[in-house]
Design an enzyme around this catalytic site. Structure first.
Site, PDB file in Angstrom:
ATOM      1  N   ASP A 148     -44.331 -44.945  -7.101  1.00 21.55           N
ATOM      2  CA  ASP A 148     -43.783 -45.091  -5.748  1.00 21.55           C
ATOM      3  C   ASP A 148     -44.022 -43.825  -4.931  1.00 21.55           C
ATOM      4  OD1 ASP A 148     -42.035 -43.778  -7.536  1.00 21.55           O
ATOM      5  OD2 ASP A 148     -40.350 -44.048  -6.173  1.00 21.55           O
ATOM      6  N   ASP A 193     -41.785 -39.749  -1.762  1.00 21.74           N
ATOM      7  CA  ASP A 193     -41.405 -40.586  -2.901  1.00 21.74           C
ATOM      8  C   ASP A 193     -40.217 -41.455  -2.468  1.00 21.74           C
ATOM      9  OD1 ASP A 193     -41.313 -40.756  -6.175  1.00 21.74           O
ATOM     10  OD2 ASP A 193     -39.310 -40.825  -5.288  1.00 21.74           O
TER      11      ASP A 193
END
Length: 532
Positions: free
Chosen positions: A450, A407
């Protein structure tokens, strides 16, 4: 073997800004072929010269983007042939580029780059090159920015150059206009051929194959020297209908050839035939007046133009005219098309138009079901399918499958400080950085937002941690531009898990890597943690 991409470019036109850097970061060697183009043998000499400069024994390092030595006995097929399409590009010029690429590198997919996709300029006999036209010209994929190329090239390679990556035409309604009935008193053989034609349309996977199947089935039903299916581009306001050739069966003299033949321009006629014989693009901009009128008036027309007998039928979708089916008899003394023949084709035009619309929906649904639209990476759905296959193989052979779940750290601050457009561009750049750090056999997917997942087949946990460190370090050292010449320093937190050591199923493997990633976040970010 080093991955190579051929850029077809005019000697006086520089490549798109950032193109070389993006491909280099993805571990892809960019080679330029000046149009009208060198042969593969000439390209081989260029490759040999580049390899000699770097040293014949040099090993390829994906992180540096180096090009390895090339075996002079065999020129490697490039990963793709890339061509930058300028605004207002002439369709015949682009067709010539396509022909050159297919002749020089048969089997290599063509990729169009449109770095300046503004309003296209319309010229006489040069149709606006929208994405649909580029696909019909022969381009497998279309990128709007250089940053999208690594993911597109990776997907081309994984799909084996067998299916479309992008179908930009609008999705049409499932409903279709009422189809006319078949004419009465048709022979048994004609009825059988008509039903076989309709049945064959359901098996086609894309618009071009659908059109080709249709024309091959129509030829035995109604005699004609040439069959053509044109697609109608969507127009605004009072613009004239613009038709683009999709498929052709047989051969007939085009309207331009007829005009030249009736004049004294014999040299121009021979030149035109030399360029366009047996090509769909020979008909580009040369559709008959009857075809244009049939599309504009939405009715079937039978006409005679310059000695040619023409039958033109509109292909009607639920919302607009999708295209035109045109039949031409061009032989001396050819008889006109009869009303009975027109009625038969009218009855078959409706299922043909429906099949063309369905092929668009199928291609679009397949693309959307497995591909992330922004980064062109695989999505979570494809990830699940891939893991099922890999874990089944790992169980059979007693091997390991590792998963990296990571991430971007503080990604929200990028969106807050620079806007969501910059954030979206960062995600596209991130895809290129990841792809340049993993093997061809590995798979990367955008899991959501993301978050990214990398699956490493036949990889134990120790090697997976090494790969995670390589990706983490490359992300930390990369200067992300955000599409605005920024220099953003970005980091990511990684979790690593392996099958069967940490999880027995695909879902648990991703969940274990995800939990380890949260431990990395808690440990201060920009680090790696393994599952317990």
């Amino acid at each position: 073997m080093t991955k190579q991409v051929i850029l077809l470019a005019d000697a006086h036109t520089p490549p798109a800004p950032g193109l070389s850097e993006v491909l280099r970061d993805a571990g892809i060697c960019l080679l330029t072929d000046s149009l009208p183009g060198a042969s593969r043998e000439q390209l081989s000499a260029e490759l040999q010269e580049r390899a000699a400069v770097k040293g014949s024994a040099e090993e390829f390092d994906a992180s540096e983007g180096a090009c390895p030595s090339v075996n002079s006995d065999e020129v490697p097929l490039p990963l793709a042939v890339l061509y930058e399409v300028a605004d207002g590009a002439n369709v015949l010029l682009v067709h010539a580029v396509v022909e050159h690429a297919l002749a020089a590198w048969p089997g290599a997919p063509l990729v169009a780059l449109r770095p300046n996709s503004h309003t296209l300029i319309h010229q006489a006999h040069a149709h606006a090159l929208d994405d649909g036209t580029l696909k019909r010209l022969g381009f497998r994929a279309i990128a709007e920015r250089p940053a999208q190329l690594p993911a597109l090239l990776r997907e081309l390679e994984e799909r084996g150059n067998t299916s479309e990556l992008r179908m930009p035409l609008d999705v049409l309604s499932l409903s279709a206009p009422h189809a006319p009935a078949l004419p009465s008193h048709l022979s048994r053989d004609t009825l059988h051929a008509a039903f076989a034609l309709v049945a064959s349309l359901h098996a086609a996977q894309d618009q071009k194959s659908t059109a080709q199947e249709a024309l091959a089935g129509l030829a035995p039903l109604v005699s004609a020297d040439c069959w053509t299916i044109y697609l109608a581009a969507e127009m605004n306001g009072d613009e004239a209908v613009r038709l683009e050739p999709l498929a052709v069966h047989g051969q007939a003299r085009t309207e331009r050839e007829s005009a030249l033949a009736s004049s004294e321009h014999e040299g121009a006629l021979e030149a035109l035939r030399a360029v366009s014989t047996d090509s769909v693009l020979a008909l580009s901009g040369s559709e008959s007046s009857a075809a244009r009128a049939a599309a504009a008036r939405m009715e079937t027309l039978r006409k005679t133009e310059r000695g040619r007998r023409i039958l033109a039928l509109p292909l009607l979708g639920s919302e607009r005219v999708m295209g035109v089916l045109e039949a031409v008899r061009d032989r001396q003394g050819a008889r006109p098309f009869t009303k009975r023949e027109a009625d038969l084709l009218c009855a078959l035009a409706a299922p043909l138009a429906s099949a063309l619309a369905n092929s668009v929906r199928i291609a679009e649904a397949e693309r959307l079901s497995q591909t992330d639209d922004l980064t062109k990476l695989h999505n979570a759905r494809y990830l699940r399918q891939f893991l099922l296959v890999e874990l089944r193989r790992a169980r059979r052979y007693g091997s390991s499958v590792s998963s990296l779940f990571f991430d971007i750290d503080d990604f929200k601050s990028i969106n807050d400080a620079h806007g969501h457009l910059v954030g979206s561009h960062v995600l596209m750049e991130m895809a290129a950085v990841i792809l340049s750090s993993i093997r061809d056999t590995d798979m990367v997917a955008r899991y959501g937002g993301d978050e990214f997942v990398v699956v490493l087949p036949e990889t134990p946990i120790e090697q997976a941690v090494f790969v995670a460190e390589r990706v983490r370090d490359k992300i930390a050292r990369h200067a992300f531009t955000g599409g605005r010449r920024l220099r953003l320093n970005i980091t990511a937190s990684f979790g690593v898990a392996a099958f069967p050591q940490h999880a027995p199923s695909p879902q648990q493997l991703v969940a274990c890597a995800d939990a380890a990633m949260y431990e990395a976040k808690a440990a201060g970010k920009n680090c790696i943690r393994t599952a317990l």
